[in-house]
Every structure is written in C-alpha cells, then in structure tokens.
Motif scaffolding. Structure first.
Motif, short mmCIF file in Angstrom:
data_model
loop_
_atom_site.label_atom_id
_atom_site.label_comp_id
_atom_site.label_asym_id
_atom_site.label_seq_id
_atom_site.Cartn_x
_atom_site.Cartn_y
_atom_site.Cartn_z
N ASP A 30 0.79 -1.07 -0.07
CA ASP A 30 -0.01 0.22 0.00
C ASP A 30 0.85 1.31 0.05
O ASP A 30 0.51 2.19 -0.86
CB ASP A 30 -0.98 -0.06 1.19
N GLN A 33 2.50 2.24 -3.56
CA GLN A 33 1.60 2.76 -4.44
C GLN A 33 1.25 4.23 -4.00
O GLN A 33 1.39 4.95 -4.90
CB GLN A 33 0.16 1.90 -4.45
N ARG A 34 1.03 4.23 -2.88
CA ARG A 34 0.57 5.77 -2.46
C ARG A 34 1.78 6.54 -2.68
O ARG A 34 1.82 7.79 -3.17
CB ARG A 34 0.41 5.61 -0.87
N GLU A 38 1.99 9.93 -4.66
CA GLU A 38 1.96 11.15 -4.04
C GLU A 38 3.46 11.95 -4.72
O GLU A 38 3.53 13.23 -5.04
CB GLU A 38 2.31 10.93 -2.66
#
Length: 264
Positions: A30, A33-34, A38
């Motif tokens: 997670d 990907q985040r 960003e």
C-alpha cells in the motif's frame, strides 16, 4: 515489424520484502503505491498515464512520451525519499520500507506480455544488480538507492538539469546475466563514492593495492564499486650509480638466471 520507440522508464523494488509477515507485506505494498502517486503529483508527473507492471513489492513503469527526465530524477526522487522517511519514522527497523530504484531512457514498445525492447531488460538488470543492492545495504539509515543509466546521467545530471550534483553519484560497472554496462548510483544522505560496495570499480576489478584490472567485456556477475585508491607515492629516487657496460664478442651468450656483480 514491431513499433520502435524510446521511452522514459522507472523501476522500483523493496528490500527485504520476502522476510516480513503478510500484514507487513500488505502495508508495504500500500505504501509503495501511495508514495509513488504522491511523489508523481508533487513532481508534476501524470501518474494516471503511466503504463505499469506490478509484482507485489516491485513496480515497472513506462512513462508517457514527452515526460520530463529531470523531473523524474530530481523532484520525484526527492519526494519519494522524504515519503519513505516519514513512513518509516515510527516503525521498527524490520518493518521499514526501503526501495531500490532505477531510471533509464531506452527502447520499449507494447507487446503481448508487457513491453519488448532493450530498455525493459536493461533497467531490470540495473534494479536487480548486486551493486545497487549492496549500496542500500551499505547505507543502513538510507531509505532509497537510485541507479540511473549512462544516457540519463550524461544528458540530465551531467548537464546540470537537476539540483542533484553529478559528484553526488558514484559510477559503477554492472554485469548481470547478458547485460554489461555503466550506471551511476545516488544514495540520499550518503556519499556514494565512499560507500564500501565491493571489489570492482567502474573501470574494473580493484586489487588490494588499489590497482585496476579491467575485466573481459563479456564477463558476468554482479557489478560492484569502490573508490579506486591512487597509487602510493613513489619512493625516493635511487642514487645515481656507476654505469657498467660489458662487451662480448663471438657467439650468442645465454645468461638466463645469471647474476652480474660490480666491484668498485
């Protein structure tokens, strides 16, 4: 005949992913990907237009034509490093997310199972190289180790299109499977040129005395790098001595192993 095209390529992979539990793996996936999303937004890169192949803890991305190479190398990587540090701040060391990353500009065209061309192969060898793995391992507080290809280094960093200085990168030789080439490594917060990366510099193998032995062009194995030590200062000049000339006439003289003395 396939479609020819050169594209900007990005690849990332997490260190130690296979050694953590399933809950931590989910958290790391997670976070990858985040943080990629960003960092892309902060650098002005259109993440939604990336063509990606995902494999658990790894991501390979082909960026759209016209994507700014300096933006991917500089603001993107700086934001990615900052995001990794923030994510790791209150985590135990065993659960840190530490990434290896590679950037290349090369041939890549859509194919039945992803992309074809030398570009995806070359960036994959850079990302998985022993030297990049060693760079991250040799910098225990680093969250990111980046390798860029010669094309990216020469055209982007070497021409001062980024705020990351050329001298902040360490040049290495990478030999992985069928790929042999040069790459430049940057580890935020560390001097890549002073990291103990192993026994091979960009110019070849380094022996114990600092001499360089150039490897065969087709050699294989993980490329590593160390700063090549300059040769030791020469000893004091030998004092001038008497010159001795011996003249022999007649046939050939075989003096293998002989020792000639001088008497004054």
């Amino acid at each position: 005949m396939g479609t020819f095209g050169r594209r900007l390529l990005l690849a990332v992979d997490a260190k130690g992913y296979g050694g953590v539990d399933v809950v931590t793996q989910r958290q790391l996936q997670d976070a990858i990907q985040r943080l990629l999303g960003e960092s892309a937004t902060a650098a002005g890169l259109a993440r939604e237009r990336w063509q990606t192949q995902v494999g658990g803890d790894s991501v390979f991305a082909v960026l759209p034509e016209g994507t700014s190479e300096p933006d991917l190398v500089d603001p993107f990587m700086r934001h990615l490093d900052a995001g990794l540090r923030e994510f790791n701040r209150n985590r135990v060391r065993e659960a840190w997310l530490r990434l290896r990353a590679a950037v290349h500009f090369g041939t890549a065209s859509p194919a039945a199972n992803g992309f074809e061309g030398r570009g995806p192969v070359e960036i994959g060898r850079m990302l998985d190289s022993k030297v990049l793995r060693t760079a991250l391992a040799a910098a225990p507080d680093a969250c990111l180790a980046l390798a860029v290809s010669a094309t990216v280094f020469n055209d982007v960093i070497g021409e001062a299109y980024t705020t990351i200085r050329a001298q902040d990168f360490g040049e290495v030789r990478i030999a992985e499977k069928e790929y042999v080439g040069r790459a430049w490594i940057w580890v935020p917060g560390y001097d890549a040129n002073s990291l103990a990366l192993g026994g091979e510099s960009a110019g070849g193998a380094v022996d114990a005395g600092g001499a360089v032995e150039t490897g065969a062009p087709g050699s294989t194995g993980g490329g590593t790098a160390t700063a090549v030590r300059p040769p030791s200062a020469p000893s004091a000049p030998t004092p001038a001595s008497d010159a001795v000339v011996q003249v022999f006439s007649g046939g050939t003289i075989n003096a293998h192993g002989a020792v000639f003395g001088i008497s004054k």
